[in-house]
Design an enzyme around this catalytic site. Structure first.
Site, short mmCIF file in Angstrom:
data_model
loop_
_atom_site.label_atom_id
_atom_site.label_comp_id
_atom_site.label_asym_id
_atom_site.label_seq_id
_atom_site.Cartn_x
_atom_site.Cartn_y
_atom_site.Cartn_z
N SER A 131 76.74 64.61 -2.28
CA SER A 131 78.02 63.94 -2.57
C SER A 131 78.36 63.99 -4.06
O SER A 131 77.51 63.72 -4.91
CB SER A 131 77.97 62.48 -2.11
OG SER A 131 79.14 61.79 -2.50
N THR A 165 80.86 58.32 4.44
CA THR A 165 80.88 59.72 4.86
C THR A 165 80.00 59.86 6.10
O THR A 165 79.54 58.87 6.67
CB THR A 165 80.43 60.64 3.71
OG1 THR A 165 80.58 62.00 4.09
CG2 THR A 165 78.98 60.38 3.31
N LYS A 169 81.60 57.17 9.90
CA LYS A 169 83.02 56.82 9.88
C LYS A 169 83.46 56.05 11.12
O LYS A 169 84.35 55.20 11.04
CB LYS A 169 83.87 58.08 9.69
CG LYS A 169 83.71 58.72 8.32
CD LYS A 169 84.67 59.87 8.11
CE LYS A 169 84.52 60.47 6.72
NZ LYS A 169 85.49 61.56 6.47
N ASP A 199 91.54 60.29 3.93
CA ASP A 199 91.40 61.75 3.98
C ASP A 199 92.75 62.43 4.11
O ASP A 199 93.07 63.38 3.37
CB ASP A 199 90.50 62.16 5.15
CG ASP A 199 89.04 61.81 4.92
OD1 ASP A 199 88.62 61.81 3.75
OD2 ASP A 199 88.32 61.55 5.90
N GLY A 257 88.00 65.22 14.13
CA GLY A 257 88.30 64.03 13.34
C GLY A 257 89.11 64.32 12.10
O GLY A 257 89.99 63.52 11.72
N MET A 306 90.43 72.92 4.46
CA MET A 306 89.80 71.65 4.09
C MET A 306 88.40 71.85 3.52
O MET A 306 87.87 70.98 2.85
CB MET A 306 89.75 70.72 5.29
CG MET A 306 91.11 70.18 5.72
SD MET A 306 90.95 68.89 6.97
CE MET A 306 92.67 68.55 7.35
#
Length: 503
Positions: free
Chosen positions: A236, A283, A287, A324, A351, A439
């Site tokens: 991350s 994350t 979620k 997001d 998702g 993405m």
């Protein structure tokens, strides 16, 4: 002897950090202004010490920060005015900010642990000695420091006294589980001995500091704590992202990266907020669990996404949002592409695609087509989109090979780039001047899907790093009510990734 050593360490650290400052060479400086202690990559006065700049530099075997600063110092000695050009860390170096942010988080965790251990044994000793009454020194409001033990506690019924006033308190109960006392004010004892009550003391790191600084740093009285929870979490970049946002806005932020065992997620979230944490990024794989935790206080975006990546707490209630999709939309618009009135093709029905539906519809797209390998899943998502739509947007769905027409913006939310495979989509899906958006992100800014799109005629391409920045900046705004510049953060993150990749 301890006082002498402490004074010499301060003198040395001030002189050495002054050399870095004179040459405009970055380092990790210690600063305190208006009672707030923090770190900085450039020299800022340390008010309680009364020095123009200060940095930890004398203990390279104990702290990596000291070693890093000594490397900068050696370069300063060897190269003089040319040092900023050849130093290990250049001005505005992203790697330096990463080290600073990580160290700040780790040292705070260590201090919290030390405080907890010390507090437990102080309370245990008081129990064993059957201490029920003590003199104490007022720190602020109803907070005092006991004379009989190294302990700070809250006192009920405390009159308004200035800092440093000596009072007598009654200790009615000690709770070793919560590490608290139930104490009440008894009587006034004496006025402050010193007007400013800034007695000197050696802090836990061996450096001389005022009691005020030790108190603020160890208790994080003026610091904001946030974190990202995941499993795994090692890759991350959220701490760096939020560190940049905090530096931009002048926020004193501690942002931790925490790997949480799946079975401990709910309890860890509640514990984080119980201890005063302000906000959490969530994350994989949590979620959906975060969505359930905040089910009574969800934003429209979270309800539409059926997943939560941002949590915060108000009056004991946990709130949830999904940033997001708005991160995606904002990134597209920040790069000069309007969604309003455009035909948008969304590839994928998982998702990530679901999270993008409401923001894309609210941005005013004229048509939205959802395409997926399994056409029935795309059709299900299209039905959800139709329920969310408040305008006459045209919403359709198909399998990948059956995508009709041409599109202004094509967004890939599938894992095709991670799997390094080309998508079985028609070669004619891009309108002139179309944008292809993936993405997934890479240091180079390109991905397999974006390369495939170029070959099919897409004139513009963007990877998902800006979406990552966008969702983080939106979380930052929710928690702190502060606006950070996503474009500059994106630029610095990209440069850092490319620099790391080239090593």
């Amino acid at each position: 002897i301890d006082l002498l050593i402490g004074e010499m360490m301060i003198f040395t650290n001030v002189e050495w950090s002054g050399m870095l400052s004179e040459l405009k060479l970055p380092g990790i400086f210690r600063t305190q202004q208006f009672g707030r202690a923090k770190q900085s990559s450039h020299a800022v006065p340390h008010q309680s010490m009364g020095v123009p700049q200060y940095a930890w530099m004398t203990s390279p075997l104990r702290r990596y920060v000291d070693l890093l600063n000594q490397q900068q110092l050696i370069c300063a000695i060897e190269h003089g005015v040319s040092a900023p050009l050849v130093a290990p860390y250049k001005p505005k170096d992203m790697d330096l900010l990463v080290v600073m942010t990580t160290f700040d988080s780790m040292i705070q965790q260590w201090r919290n642990f030390q405080d907890t251990v010390e507090r437990f044994w102080a309370l245990r000793w008081m129990q064993q000695q059957n201490i029920t009454e003590s003199e104490a020194t007022v720190l602020r409001d109803d907070l005092v420091r006991l004379s009989v033990a190294p302990l700070v506690t809250v006192v009920e019924g405390m009159p308004e006294y200035e800092r440093g006033t000596l009072v007598k308190i009654q200790i009615d109960d000690i709770n070793l589980l919560k590490l608290k006392t139930k104490s009440r004010y008894v009587d006034f004892v004496a006025d402050p001995v010193f007007d400013d009550f800034e007695d000197e003391a050696v802090d836990d790191d061996g450096d001389l500091a005022t009691e005020l600084e030790v108190e603020i740093e160890s208790e994080s009285a003026d610091q904001v704590r946030c974190a990202v929870f995941g499993y795994p979490i090692a890759q991350s970049v959220s701490p760096t992202l939020h560190g940049l946002a905090a530096e931009q806005t002048g926020l004193e932020l501690i942002y931790d990266k925490v790997e949480v065992q799946p079975e401990d997620f709910s309890d860890t979230v509640k514990q984080f907020f119980d201890k005063g944490g302000r906000g959490l990024n969530i994350t994989i794989p949590f979620k959906l669990e975060a969505f359930e935790l905040a089910k009574n206080n969800l934003t429209d975006r979270a309800k539409a996404a059926q997943a939560v990546n941002t949590l915060w707490c108000v009056d004991g209630e946990i709130y949830g949002d999904n940033t997001d999709g708005i991160g995606l939309v904002n990134d597209i618009q920040n790069h000069g592409f309007s969604i309003k009135g455009k035909k948008v093709l969304l590839i994928g029905a998982g998702g990530a695609a679901r999270g993008a539906l409401l923001p894309l519809l609210e941005a005013g797209c004229a048509a939205l087509h959802i395409a997926n390998r399994t056409a029935s899943r795309a059709e299900d998502l299209a039905k959800q989109a139709q329920e969310l739509a408040t305008t006459d947007v045209i919403i359709t769905a198909s399998g990948l090979e059956d995508i009709p027409g041409q599109w202004d913006i094509v967004i890939n939310s599938s894992a095709s780039s991670l799997e390094q495979v080309a998508l079985p989509i028609p070669e004619t899906i891009f309108n002139p001047n179309a944008l292809a958006y993936d993405m997934v992100y890479q240091a180079s800014g390109s991905t397999p899907f974006l390369e495939q799109s170029k070959d099919m005629g897409a004139e513009h391409t963007l990877d998902g790093l800006g979406m990552l920045v966008g969702q983080g900046v939106e979380s930052f705004k929710i928690w702190h009510d502060l606006e950070a510049d996503a474009s500059s953060i994106l630029k610095e993150l990209r440069q850092a990734m490319q620099s790391k990749q080239s090593r």
